[in-house]
Motif scaffolding. Structure first.
Motif, PDB file in Angstrom:
ATOM      1  N   PRO A  35       0.818  -1.226   0.000  1.00 44.55           N
ATOM      2  CA  PRO A  35       0.000   0.000   0.000  1.00 44.55           C
ATOM      3  C   PRO A  35       0.847   1.268   0.000  1.00 44.55           C
ATOM      4  O   PRO A  35       0.491   2.264  -0.632  1.00 44.55           O
ATOM      5  N   LEU A  55      -5.823   0.511  -4.500  1.00 45.62           N
ATOM      6  CA  LEU A  55      -5.040  -0.450  -3.721  1.00 45.62           C
ATOM      7  C   LEU A  55      -5.902  -1.439  -2.944  1.00 45.62           C
ATOM      8  O   LEU A  55      -5.387  -2.414  -2.369  1.00 45.62           O
ATOM      9  N   GLY A  59      -4.856  -5.401  -2.323  1.00 48.20           N
ATOM     10  CA  GLY A  59      -4.542  -5.635  -0.915  1.00 48.20           C
ATOM     11  C   GLY A  59      -5.283  -6.829  -0.356  1.00 48.20           C
ATOM     12  O   GLY A  59      -4.704  -7.668   0.349  1.00 48.20           O
TER      13      GLY A  59
END
Length: 255
Positions: A35, A55, A59
């Motif tokens: 991140p 993201l 993630g």
């Protein structure tokens, strides 16, 4: 193809894909920093909301892989062991996500970047900063809350966790698994919070979904590096990368 490009030019889209591949590799090698790499790079050429949502799905995917690499039983034990950090982080991700648009970016970058850089630099210089056992529970709650406060507005909650893990001297395998578990639960909380705020719109989530494949390819390549690192070298890599992370946060603040 247009449906996943979120209005970006082809150059911007493929640059985002390349950055995600690199970020996945780093995460596979040391267990964190994806991140941080993504939000740092994306902020240079993407709108803030698209950078944050971009993201989210990579993630989730990479943290699922990292959390369950040693099996479900180990992942559940890790959840129980770090439950204080997880509760504090998840609650305050949701809280801080509600004020995403109201937080001065310079302020939170400085407040996170200065202590993270100082802590990691001191450790890298060889000065031990282990938490006394009697203070660990309180420190875990506090760092979880701090991670959540930053996570809701920036998508970054790794540095406070790394400070805790480095301070308690956990082994490499547990450290990487703990990061995966914490980051996974944080990623779920972040996505849920911003589905509520409307920032995670279908168009932005389609862009995020396109980034999952390069993230996973990079991560599998990074695992090969991680498996070859001994404990001491892994710790040094982690400390060094944390210094660079903190300096990058400060760079962004002053820019």
């Amino acid at each position: 193809m247009d449906a996943v490009m979120a209005g970006l030019t082809p150059l911007a889209f493929w640059t985002a894909m390349a950055v995600t591949l690199l970020a996945g590799f780093v995460k596979g090698a040391v267990g964190f920093a994806m991140p941080l790499i993504l939000i740092s790079a994306f902020s240079a050429f993407l709108p803030p909301e698209l950078a944050l949502v971009g993201l989210m799905l990579p993630g989730l995917a990479t943290n699922l892989s990292q959390s369950f690499r040693q099996g479900g039983a180990e992942a559940l034990r890790t959840v129980a062991k770090y439950r204080r950090f997880l509760i504090g982080m998840a609650v305050f991700i949701v809280v801080s996500a509600q004020v995403f648009a109201d937080i001065p970016r310079v302020g939170y970058l400085l407040l996170l970047g200065v202590p993270v850089t100082a802590f990691a630099a001191v450790q890298l210089a060889g000065v031990p900063l282990a938490l006394p056992l009697r203070h660990r529970n309180g420190a875990e709650w506090l760092l979880g809350v701090i991670g959540g406060l930053y996570g809701g507005v920036s998508g970054i909650w790794g540095p406070p966790l790394l400070v805790f893990l480095l301070s308690t001297g956990v082994a490499k395998t547990e450290m990487v698994r703990a990061q995966g578990v914490v980051f996974l639960i944080g990623a779920v909380a972040l996505l849920a919070a911003h589905l509520g705020t409307g920032i995670a719109s279908p168009e932005r989530l389609a862009f995020s979904a396109a980034l999952v494949l390069p993230a996973m390819i990079g991560m599998q390549l990074g695992y090969r590096v991680q498996d070859r690192l001994d404990q001491a070298l892994f710790r040094r890599w982690t400390q060094g990368l944390l210094v660079l992370t903190g300096l990058n946060l400060l760079r962004q603040a002053f820019m």
